[in-house]
Design a protein around this motif. Structure first.
Motif, PDB file in Angstrom:
ATOM      1  N   LEU A 279       1.330   3.156   2.803  1.00 52.21           N
ATOM      2  CA  LEU A 279       1.013   3.099   0.997  1.00 52.21           C
ATOM      3  C   LEU A 279      -0.248   3.526   0.576  1.00 52.21           C
ATOM      4  O   LEU A 279      -0.413   4.193  -0.347  1.00 52.21           O
ATOM      5  N   PRO A 280      -1.222   2.942   1.181  1.00 54.85           N
ATOM      6  CA  PRO A 280      -2.714   3.390   0.868  1.00 54.85           C
ATOM      7  C   PRO A 280      -3.059   4.896   0.746  1.00 54.85           C
ATOM      8  O   PRO A 280      -3.505   5.622  -0.256  1.00 54.85           O
TER       9      PRO A 280
ATOM     10  N   VAL B 247      -0.578   7.245   0.725  1.00 56.79           N
ATOM     11  CA  VAL B 247       0.373   7.843  -0.443  1.00 56.79           C
ATOM     12  C   VAL B 247      -0.376   7.630  -1.759  1.00 56.79           C
ATOM     13  O   VAL B 247      -0.258   8.619  -2.574  1.00 56.79           O
ATOM     14  N   TRP B 248      -0.700   6.488  -2.117  1.00 57.89           N
ATOM     15  CA  TRP B 248      -1.727   6.112  -3.455  1.00 57.89           C
ATOM     16  C   TRP B 248      -2.682   7.325  -3.304  1.00 57.89           C
ATOM     17  O   TRP B 248      -2.984   7.853  -4.525  1.00 57.89           O
TER      18      TRP B 248
ATOM     19  N   SER C  83      -1.549  10.560  -4.184  1.00 60.62           N
ATOM     20  CA  SER C  83      -0.977  10.662  -5.860  1.00 60.62           C
ATOM     21  C   SER C  83      -2.185  10.516  -6.959  1.00 60.62           C
ATOM     22  O   SER C  83      -2.211  11.409  -7.540  1.00 60.62           O
ATOM     23  N   ALA C  84      -3.034   9.724  -6.482  1.00 60.99           N
ATOM     24  CA  ALA C  84      -4.283   9.416  -7.457  1.00 60.99           C
ATOM     25  C   ALA C  84      -5.161  10.818  -7.675  1.00 60.99           C
ATOM     26  O   ALA C  84      -5.580  11.183  -8.377  1.00 60.99           O
TER      27      ALA C  84
ATOM     28  N   PRO D 260      -0.913   2.753 -12.806  1.00 53.72           N
ATOM     29  CA  PRO D 260       0.016   2.028 -11.743  1.00 53.72           C
ATOM     30  C   PRO D 260       0.956   3.071 -11.560  1.00 53.72           C
ATOM     31  O   PRO D 260       1.217   3.936 -12.210  1.00 53.72           O
ATOM     32  N   GLY D 261       1.578   2.887 -10.327  1.00 52.76           N
ATOM     33  CA  GLY D 261       2.507   3.691  -9.775  1.00 52.76           C
ATOM     34  C   GLY D 261       2.192   4.577  -8.702  1.00 52.76           C
ATOM     35  O   GLY D 261       1.003   4.764  -8.675  1.00 52.76           O
ATOM     36  N   PHE D 262       3.037   5.236  -7.962  1.00 55.16           N
ATOM     37  CA  PHE D 262       2.700   6.277  -7.012  1.00 55.16           C
ATOM     38  C   PHE D 262       3.052   7.845  -7.146  1.00 55.16           C
ATOM     39  O   PHE D 262       3.005   8.570  -6.288  1.00 55.16           O
TER      40      PHE D 262
ATOM     41  N   ARG E 299      -3.922  13.373 -10.047  1.00 58.67           N
ATOM     42  CA  ARG E 299      -3.880  13.103 -11.277  1.00 58.67           C
ATOM     43  C   ARG E 299      -5.205  13.409 -12.311  1.00 58.67           C
ATOM     44  O   ARG E 299      -6.208  13.522 -11.570  1.00 58.67           O
TER      45      ARG E 299
END
Length: 307
Positions: free
Chosen positions: A54-55, A57-58, A61-62, A73-75, A65
């Motif tokens: 998860l870290p 993947v975040w 994703s971040a 919030p969100g992935f 952006r």
């Protein structure tokens, strides 16, 4: 089939190289767990993998952006902004830092792997008084924190005139590492000693025993040591902070510190550039692990079987 006759019995003995008769497998010897246990085990593994991923993947994703949505919030990377990576490449010399990390990491990993293998071979093959005591002293050096030797080591490199060079980042590994000496010694102890004795009878010297016999046989353990040290060098920030002043000599961790200072706290608050640089620094280690995964796991498993 040949037979061996003993008083009152005739026992069948298979010939050398002949296939042994198939053993009857009893239901209790199947070794397969009940289905519900296997499903629970797989579910636990998948859950743990998701938590650990998860870290990262975040992070990906971040990094994709726009600036104002980095901490949303969100992935899912919405809105999608892949230009963050181009901005990171333009803002700082990431290519130079990446190549520096590859060179320093390769030199550090190769140096510690070869030197530790030599010492481990000596502890595994030779029998001499005080061997166990000396090996214990080598292992005891692992208890010394880096902070204890940091200043004396810096003074040595300063006297040699090698500060602000990449040499101190890897040359210290030429003297081996207690952890890798222990790891490789355990692997060497799992090899039959008769191999080396037969080679000695044939006239092989001790260097030939190491390079032509031991070295090929312990290749999985050598790969483990190489990958471990390459990863340690790749993520090391303290040594580059101590020794490097020229930005063109920076490794990726030292360069990311510059990126964080320039675009993060106290800078321009361009966190998308910081995150993009972090992804670029992380991906090579993931690729390296997947390429060496089979040998990596084999080396760790085999090294733990002896002693």
């Amino acid at each position: 089939m040949s037979t061996t006759v003993s008083p009152g019995a005739v026992t069948a003995v298979p010939e050398i190289g002949a296939a042994a008769p198939a053993a009857r497998r009893l239901p209790a010897e199947d070794g397969r767990r009940p289905r519900w246990q296997r499903v629970l085990f797989v579910a636990a593994l998948v859950g743990a993998a998701v938590i650990f991923m998860l870290p990262f993947v975040w992070l990906i994703s971040a990094s994709l952006r726009p600036r104002e949505y980095v901490f949303a919030p969100g992935f899912l990377p919405t809105p999608f902004a892949p230009d963050n990576y181009a901005e990171a490449w333009r803002a700082v010399p990431l290519v130079t830092w990446l190549l520096n990390s590859v060179v320093v990491g390769s030199a550090a990993a190769a140096a510690v792997t070869i030197s530790s293998a030599w010492v481990a071979f000596g502890f595994a093959y030779f029998r001499f008084p005080g061997r166990n005591l000396l090996f214990g002293l080598v292992l005891a050096t692992m208890m010394l924190p880096f902070a204890v030797t940091m200043i004396p080591t810096y003074l040595i490199w300063s006297k040699l005139g090698l500060t602000d060079t990449q040499v101190p980042l890897w040359a210290g590994n030429l003297f081996g590492s207690a952890f890798y000496i222990f790891l490789l010694r355990q692997f060497l102890l799992s090899l039959p000693r008769e191999y080396f004795e037969a080679a000695r009878v044939d006239g092989a010297s001790y260097p030939q025993l190491f390079w032509k016999l031991a070295f090929p046989l312990i290749r999985p353990a050598l790969l483990v040591a190489f990958v471990f040290e390459f990863k340690a060098s790749w993520t090391d920030l303290l040594k580059p902070l101590i020794y490097l002043r020229n930005e063109q000599l920076y490794t990726l961790p030292r360069g990311l510190k510059v990126v964080l200072d320039r675009f993060g706290y106290g800078g321009e608050q361009q966190w998308e550039v910081v995150l993009a640089g972090s992804v670029i620094a992380t991906v090579p280690m993931i690729i390296l692990f997947f390429l060496a995964q089979r040998h990596f796991v084999e080396g760790i498993a085999t090294s733990g079987r002896k002693g």
